[in-house]
Design an enzyme around this catalytic site. Sequence first.
Site, PDB file in Angstrom:
ATOM      1  N   HIS A   1     -27.559   2.475   2.904  1.00 22.14           N
ATOM      2  CA  HIS A   1     -26.652   2.610   1.761  1.00 22.14           C
ATOM      3  C   HIS A   1     -26.036   1.258   1.415  1.00 22.14           C
ATOM      4  CE1 HIS A   1     -23.310   3.886  -0.720  1.00 22.14           C
ATOM      5  NE2 HIS A   1     -22.491   3.264   0.108  1.00 22.14           N
TER       6      HIS A   1
ATOM      7  N   GLU B   1     -24.414   2.547  -5.016  1.00 19.72           N
ATOM      8  CA  GLU B   1     -23.370   2.878  -5.996  1.00 19.72           C
ATOM      9  C   GLU B   1     -23.924   2.544  -7.370  1.00 19.72           C
ATOM     10  OE1 GLU B   1     -21.501  -0.115  -8.365  1.00 19.72           O
ATOM     11  OE2 GLU B   1     -22.370  -0.527  -6.413  1.00 19.72           O
TER      12      GLU B   1
ATOM     13  N   HIS C   1     -13.951   5.920  -6.220  1.00 19.62           N
ATOM     14  CA  HIS C   1     -12.642   5.264  -6.188  1.00 19.62           C
ATOM     15  C   HIS C   1     -11.647   5.957  -7.093  1.00 19.62           C
ATOM     16  CE1 HIS C   1     -15.082   1.648  -4.914  1.00 19.62           C
ATOM     17  NE2 HIS C   1     -14.347   1.992  -3.896  1.00 19.62           N
TER      18      HIS C   1
ATOM     19  N   GLY D   1     -21.447   9.933   3.674  1.00 21.06           N
ATOM     20  CA  GLY D   1     -21.014   9.979   5.070  1.00 21.06           C
ATOM     21  C   GLY D   1     -19.616  10.502   5.284  1.00 21.06           C
ATOM     22  N   SER D   2     -18.618   9.809   4.751  1.00 17.13           N
ATOM     23  CA  SER D   2     -17.252  10.226   5.072  1.00 17.13           C
ATOM     24  C   SER D   2     -16.782  11.314   4.117  1.00 17.13           C
ATOM     25  CB  SER D   2     -16.300   9.034   5.025  1.00 17.13           C
ATOM     26  OG  SER D   2     -16.327   8.417   3.771  1.00 17.13           O
TER      27      SER D   2
ATOM     28  N   LYS E   1       0.837  -1.207   0.000  1.00 13.34           N
ATOM     29  CA  LYS E   1       0.000   0.000   0.000  1.00 13.34           C
ATOM     30  C   LYS E   1       0.870   1.254   0.000  1.00 13.34           C
ATOM     31  CE  LYS E   1      -3.238   2.468   2.994  1.00 13.34           C
ATOM     32  NZ  LYS E   1      -4.495   2.383   2.236  1.00 13.34           N
TER      33      LYS E   1
ATOM     34  N   CYS F   1     -20.496   6.456  -2.999  1.00 14.07           N
ATOM     35  CA  CYS F   1     -20.153   5.937  -1.668  1.00 14.07           C
ATOM     36  C   CYS F   1     -19.460   7.054  -0.901  1.00 14.07           C
ATOM     37  CB  CYS F   1     -19.249   4.709  -1.850  1.00 14.07           C
ATOM     38  SG  CYS F   1     -18.867   3.822  -0.332  1.00 14.07           S
TER      39      CYS F   1
ATOM     40  N   CYS G   1     -23.360  -0.763  -1.634  1.00  9.66           N
ATOM     41  CA  CYS G   1     -22.453  -0.487  -2.751  1.00  9.66           C
ATOM     42  C   CYS G   1     -21.625  -1.685  -3.175  1.00  9.66           C
ATOM     43  CB  CYS G   1     -21.539   0.677  -2.402  1.00  9.66           C
ATOM     44  SG  CYS G   1     -20.609   0.443  -0.890  1.00  9.66           S
TER      45      CYS G   1
ATOM     46  N   ASN H   1     -15.267  -9.715   1.005  1.00 11.67           N
ATOM     47  CA  ASN H   1     -15.141  -8.266   0.957  1.00 11.67           C
ATOM     48  C   ASN H   1     -13.945  -7.850   0.096  1.00 11.67           C
ATOM     49  OD1 ASN H   1     -15.474  -5.539   1.525  1.00 11.67           O
ATOM     50  ND2 ASN H   1     -14.362  -5.638   3.453  1.00 11.67           N
TER      51      ASN H   1
HETATM   52  N1  GLN Z   1     -20.830   5.927   5.590  1.00  8.81           N
HETATM   53  C1  GLN Z   1     -19.709   5.247   5.012  1.00  8.81           C
HETATM   54  C2  GLN Z   1     -18.778   6.251   4.351  1.00  8.81           C
HETATM   55  O1  GLN Z   1     -19.249   7.199   3.861  1.00  8.81           O
HETATM   56  C3  GLN Z   1     -20.133   4.225   3.994  1.00  8.81           C
HETATM   57  C4  GLN Z   1     -18.967   3.504   3.392  1.00  8.81           C
HETATM   58  C5  GLN Z   1     -19.317   2.278   2.572  1.00  8.81           C
HETATM   59  O2  GLN Z   1     -20.402   2.084   2.130  1.00  8.81           O
HETATM   60  N2  GLN Z   1     -18.379   1.423   2.356  1.00  8.81           N
HETATM   61  O3  GLN Z   1     -17.604   6.072   4.277  1.00  8.81           O
HETATM   62 ZN    ZN Z   2     -20.578   2.494   0.024  1.00 12.26          ZN
END
Ligand code: GLN
Ligand code: ZN
Length: 768
Positions: free
Chosen positions: A658, A680, A708, A448-449, A19, A740, A660, A126
Amino acid sequence: MVASSILGFPRIGGQRELKKTTESYWQGKVDVEALLAQGKQLRETNWKLQKAAGVEIIPSNDFSYYDQVLDLSLLFNVIPTRYTKYNLAPIDVLFAMGRGLQRKATDSTPAVDVTALEMVKWFDSNYHYVRPTFSHSTEFKLNTEAGLKPVVEYLEAKALGIETRPVLLGPISYLYLGKSDKDSLDLEPISLLEKILPVYEEILSKLKEAGATQVQIDEPILVLDLPESIQSKYKATYDQFTSNAALPELVLTTYFGDVRPNLSAIKDLSVAGYHFDFVRVPEQFEEVVEILNEKQTLSVGIVDGRNIWKTNYSKAAAFVEKAIAKLGKDRVVVSTSSSLLHTPVDLANEKKLDATIKDWFSFATQKLDEVVVLTKNARGDDVAKELEANAASIKSRQESPITTNPKVQERLATINESLSTRKSNFETRLPSQQAKYNLPLFPTTTIGSFPQTKDIRINRNKFAKGELSAEDYEAFINKEIETVVRFQEEIGLDVLVHGEPERNDMVQYFGEQLEGYAFTTNGWVQSYGSRYVRPPIVVGDVSRPKAMTVKESVYAQSITSKPMKGMLTGPVTCLRWSFPRDDVSGRVQALQLGLALRDEVNDLEAAGVTVIQVDEPAIREGLPLRAGKERSDYLNWAAQSFRVATSGVEDSTQIHSHFCYSDLDPNHIKALDADVVSIEFSKKDDPNYIQEFSNYPNHIGLGLFDIHSPRIPSKEEFVTRIEEILKVYPANKFWVNPDCGLKTRGWPEVRESLTNMVEAAKEFRGKY
Ligand code: GLN
Ligand code: ZN
């Protein structure tokens, strides 16, 4: 003699070396040579580690700079034309396909602006792979520009004195996991099989020329419900391979599930052997061994590649014995159930774990030893000491009081219909929410983030290490929240978020505050590209000792008159992105999490935060791979655990959810009964898929830009996309948001992208 093998090893490095170097390369801080040297060094370390552990069949080509499926697309020249016109170096083509690329022109190079390929979940894990994208113009050939990766890496190991078995995703799975490009929607990827086989033969024969005698050929789709048109391809394809004397032996490898429904498709092949996942589906043993002829080997996947619990030696050894009794010692290989990609690198890096609990775990490095001990045991070598120590660990966990909490179990028994149903149905709730929030058409929001800047990470680390006081940390977080709130107000977003600066990760953050969880300091697992997660571990019954998010959300709401969304991670996602218990069902664990989150939702509401988003991005990922009762059971308890968490609120409280990075079926989320969902969507081109969502009863935000990728969509691009969706999707249910959360992005691109998005939404308000 019984042999030992593993199917793949984590490539990220015990200290996340891959990374760090990859991101430095992206930022232009190190050159391509440094990146390639890092890769080489990681491969060497991993091979030597496996060799030293005594593993006999060691994989190669399990390494990747981004994703192993994407590597194949590059190798086979499955590169959509938009990536080829810039004359990029092969590694940059790879990254451009994986994450998009936007680069300003320089004196010597033209400007670059390409979107990424679609990224989707790898089966029920994941991990995300980059979906191969085919068009009528796809011309399969070996792309020699970067060297032939499988051959290069095989020879690299050989030069170190280590003989390896290269891993290759098989042709039928490779095509089936791909999709057709926008311009070629009538193209069935599998129709390309005939064209791709010669390229497979070429790479396989080159591997043999280089000295590889055997190749692990993965056909993981064999654990899915396959149509007859796919099943019927196996015999001819693999006969073509095995009748070609220039090719190495093949071991047909499957994992993550049950192969039985497709067994007739892969019997009577002349492959050297088969690998099956007996951790997931031990019951398939009796039937799958029947397809082996008297020469073929059985690779027994018995050490879990997906979880971190110590292998129960006595059980696993008995299983291996069963295989030996049936096939004889020479035809049995002891192996991991799947690649170890899905487990953290090394338990030895965990210095803070409680010793009792630590003794229950086994990470990738420890799993090498497990495979070797089980192999030795099967050969009759003396491993009495190891068996004894293992039995003691297993017993310690079984008898530990840490795993059970009677109070949680009592509360679990109180779950009934009314505890999992909202007061009114959506039609009744909607007007009271409209009255309360008075949102415009095309309401805008984010997921959210906001960018997790270096500053945020530094301060969070300082606080974790005790170098920053609680007050100073709180002041810092509040300042971050304020920045994010003011920015959202300034550009005119309608429903705000606090930005999640206090969260390292959306699951880990909750895991660390819940009882019943253990967490690691170094247990990183690759999720996609350079994004790694550190899943917490569910060790016992789960409960919430105190509020987890209320302070930050209340602060955020207090500084704005716009509605502020409380932000939680849902029960299924908490479970899926943790390492779950294997001694209690997923259902029980999800409902326990649902109860813990219910308290949090109710606390948020009581504190005046009345728009609450409960993220469930992992809900699709947890769907059992095969249709049937197991799947409907899962969907029932998944939805119920979400409703347990969210149904204790008033009608006017707006519950969002949410999802995605999965091929979500809208029917799967109806039962969650969320008022608004976001998914998404920016890479979803198929109009039929959009159509499916137009029947969804509640409101939806179909994600409008790829988070992304660092590239910035223009306002026009948003407008065009919204128009396209509006052809099939009703305006009165239309929310506007990104795909997202924005945590992996930088501020400059977030600022511009969101501004353009909001401007586009405003344009439509005028029209409707
Ligand atoms: N609320 C989270 C964010 O905005 C959702 C992230 C996700 O769906 N992986 O980061
Ligand atoms: Zn997401």
